[in-house]
Every structure is written in structure tokens, then in C-alpha cells.
Design an enzyme around this catalytic site. Structure first.
Site, mmCIF file in Angstrom:
data_model
loop_
_atom_site.group_PDB
_atom_site.id
_atom_site.type_symbol
_atom_site.label_atom_id
_atom_site.label_comp_id
_atom_site.label_asym_id
_atom_site.label_seq_id
_atom_site.Cartn_x
_atom_site.Cartn_y
_atom_site.Cartn_z
ATOM 1 N N SER A 1 1.842 4.193 -2.641
ATOM 2 C CA SER A 1 1.093 5.449 -3.474
ATOM 3 C C SER A 1 2.609 5.849 -3.571
ATOM 4 O O SER A 1 2.600 7.505 -3.793
ATOM 5 C CB SER A 1 1.184 5.801 -1.615
ATOM 6 N N VAL B 1 0.739 -1.616 0.104
ATOM 7 C CA VAL B 1 -0.272 0.238 0.228
ATOM 8 C C VAL B 1 0.997 1.329 -0.060
ATOM 9 O O VAL B 1 0.435 2.681 -0.668
ATOM 10 C CB VAL B 1 -0.935 -0.076 1.631
ATOM 11 N N TYR B 2 2.181 1.456 0.614
ATOM 12 C CA TYR B 2 2.383 2.420 1.260
ATOM 13 C C TYR B 2 3.565 2.783 -0.184
ATOM 14 O O TYR B 2 3.448 3.362 -0.454
ATOM 15 C CB TYR B 2 3.490 2.214 1.992
ATOM 16 N N ALA B 3 4.453 1.697 -0.746
ATOM 17 C CA ALA B 3 4.518 1.406 -2.087
ATOM 18 C C ALA B 3 4.413 2.054 -3.312
ATOM 19 O O ALA B 3 4.484 3.334 -3.531
ATOM 20 C CB ALA B 3 5.491 0.226 -2.396
#
Length: 242
Positions: A156, A152-154
Site C-alpha cells: 500500500s 500487504v502494508y508495504a
């Protein structure tokens, strides 16, 4: 090596801690007047103490109406135009996708992508008529590598890296520079949400960097001759790949 930002006005989001505070401190010490933006009023008051040119601005960027006021609020605190904007505020969601809280995903994607785009849009509209200005966005090594423990973070950061590179091609004709800094793991509060085994492994192998080291890179980017844009700096601990 020393860098000068004398007579420059800067603003930094997520400035009360981590990379944001390190960036603010570096710019202040280089001679800039800096508006530090964060939703944590107490932390802003603490870090600004002792710096004459540090100006706190409490805004919750996840509040859509408050987010719209950012540029106007910055200019009300400055004498003159904004020269430097560092879009740094961000959230982290790690671990397996199936374990992620949907509301946390929404908040992170909103802050890491939507807020950055809206803030940068407003900053460009202010800077473009002045024919000069610098915008720095905090990205991540995760924007360049499909990190399996943080999809999820990657995602973004992959999105925001594309945003920076495409926007750069739109604004250079106005004399504006926009670039990103993409650190590997930095010792900040964001690591509190890392899977414990990954955090322990990184600490044991010396695979983390200090926020102040990222701030030094940001100063380097900002002080290049106007004809040079550092479009993306990828930096990681030497031992990261161990």
C-alpha cells in the site's frame, strides 16, 4: 529552531492519535488553525481541548459517502481557503500474507490508497485556483524496502509513494507542493498489530522513533521557500538496521 505557520489553515486526517495528532499539535503551536479529522469523536474532543484553533471534524473516511463530503466540511469550519492538507489516516496489516484476513486487506488498501487519492484529488481542485498550497502524505519506510513481515502494508505504501511522486509532477505548475514523509517504525497504535517478536526486537534495540520527531520534519517541509519542494523524507532510527 522555530517555524511559523501564522495565518495558515490546515487539515489533517487520522488526527486523534499518533503521527496525525503530533502533526496537528506542531502546526497549532506554530500558529496555524487546524481541522483535526478522525472517526473517533471522543478522542478528537480530548486532544482538541485547550487549543483555541483546533477544530474537530468527525468523519469515517471508509464510508464512501462521508468521504465525499470531506473538503466541503473542512471549508465550512474555516474562514478562508485551505493552505495545508496532511493525508495521514491509515491502517496496518502485518504478518504472513496467507494469515491475513481478506476483509482487513480490503479496509487497509481502501484507506491507505483509495481514500488518500480521493482526498488529495478534492484538495487539489480547491487549492489549484489559489495558486498555492501544500499537501503532505504519511508514507513509510516500507515504501522503499520490501519488508518481508508486512507485504500487504508495504504494498500500500509503495503504491502511495508512486502516487505522490507522479501527482507532484502534475500540480507544481499550479504552485502546489506535494511530498511524503516515510518514517521507519514510529511509536503509535499501528504497532499494536506488529508481530510480537519484531516489536520486542525493535524496542530492545532502540529502533523506534517518536511521533513528535516526525511532526518536526513535517514542519520543516512546510516552511521551505515556495521554490523548494521536499518531495520525500525517509527517516529511521539509527539502530533500525541492527
Amino acid at each position: 529552531m522555530s517555524y511559523s505557520l501564522q495565518n495558515k489553515n490546515a487539515a489533517i486526517t487520522g488526527a486523534a492519535s499518533g503521527i496525525g495528532w503530533a502533526s496537528a499539535q506542531a502546526m497549532l503551536e506554530a500558529g496555524a488553525k487546524v481541522v483535526l479529522i478522525d472517526r473517533d469523536a471522543a478522542s478528537l474532543e480530548r486532544v482538541c481541548a485547550g487549543y483555541v484553533n483546533a477544530i474537530p471534524l468527525v468523519i469515517d473516511l471508509l464510508d464512501p459517502e462521508a468521504c465525499k463530503t470531506l473538503m466541503v466540511s473542512i471549508l465550512e469550519l474555516l474562514d478562508g481557503p485551505l493552505d495545508i492538507f496532511h493525508a495521514n489516516a491509515g491502517l496496518y496489516v502485518g504478518g504472513d500474507l496467507v494469515d491475513a484476513d481478506p476483509d482487513a486487506i480490503d479496509r487497509m488498501l481502501n484507506l491507505n490508497i483509495n481514500v488518500v487519492m480521493k482526498n488529495v484529488r478534492d484538495v487539489i481542485k480547491h487549492m489549484a485556483p489559489n495558486k498555492t498550497g501544500d499537501i503532505i502524505v504519511t508514507s513509510s519506510l516500507a515504501a522503499h524496502f520490501p519488508t518481508p513481515w508486512e507485504p500487504v502494508y508495504a504494498s500500500s505504501k509503495w503504491a502511495i509513494d508512486c502516487f505522490v511522486q507522479t501527482t507532484r509532477r502534475q500540480v507544481f505548475k499550479h504552485g502546489l507542493r506535494i511530498g511524503s514523509v516515510s518514517p521507519g517504525p514510529v511509536i503509535t497504535g499501528l504497532l499494536d498489530d506488529w508481530p510480537q517478536d519484531k516489536l520486542d526486537e525493535a524496542k530492545a534495540s532502540g529502533s523506534l522513533v517518536e511521533a513528535k520527531e516526525i511532526a518536526e520534519i513535517i514542519l520543516f517541509m512546510l516552511t521551505r521557500p515556495r521554490g523548494m519542494t521536499i518531495r520525500d523524507v525517509v527517516v529511521m532510527p539509527t539502530n533500525f538496521d541492527l
